[in-house]
Design a protein around this motif. Structure first.
Motif, mmCIF file in Angstrom:
data_model
loop_
_atom_site.group_PDB
_atom_site.id
_atom_site.type_symbol
_atom_site.label_atom_id
_atom_site.label_comp_id
_atom_site.label_asym_id
_atom_site.label_seq_id
_atom_site.Cartn_x
_atom_site.Cartn_y
_atom_site.Cartn_z
ATOM 1 N N GLN A 99 66.010 16.380 97.187
ATOM 2 C CA GLN A 99 65.229 17.341 97.954
ATOM 3 C C GLN A 99 66.097 17.907 99.064
ATOM 4 O O GLN A 99 66.934 17.200 99.634
ATOM 5 N N LYS A 123 65.730 19.409 102.757
ATOM 6 C CA LYS A 123 64.715 19.396 103.811
ATOM 7 C C LYS A 123 65.154 20.206 105.021
ATOM 8 O O LYS A 123 66.335 20.312 105.327
ATOM 9 N N THR A 133 60.140 19.362 102.975
ATOM 10 C CA THR A 133 60.918 19.716 101.795
ATOM 11 C C THR A 133 60.819 21.222 101.568
ATOM 12 O O THR A 133 59.718 21.760 101.429
#
Length: 86
Positions: free
Chosen positions: A44, A46, A52
């Protein structure tokens, strides 16, 4: 496709989201390893507040996930965007 994002309600917010992803993608500190509900490996991307903003394809092994992350760092800032709206 290296990164996916959540859907946006307006074209303006989508364009802004793309620019944020492009800026954050070059920094390794913004990437986090995770596991998809299917049990496969993902990463992910972020934002500074921990939300996210993009996520990867699912990978079968850590080496493939790391390679995907490196490719995202390299190519996301210059990636083409295809507008599929009608």
């Amino acid at each position: 496709v290296l990164l996916y994002s959540n859907p946006y309600m307006t074209k303006y917010s989508c364009r802004r989201g793309i620019e944020i992803i492009r800026k954050k993608a070059v920094l390794g500190t913004n990437y986090f390893n995770s596991t998809a509900p299917s049990g496969r490996l993902i990463f992910q991307l972020k934002s500074n507040n921990g939300i996210t903003i993009a996520y990867s394809n699912a990978y079968d092994c850590e080496r493939m996930r790391e390679t995907g992350m490196e490719l995202a760092k390299k190519y996301a800032p210059l990636a083409m965007v295809e507008d599929l709206t009608i």
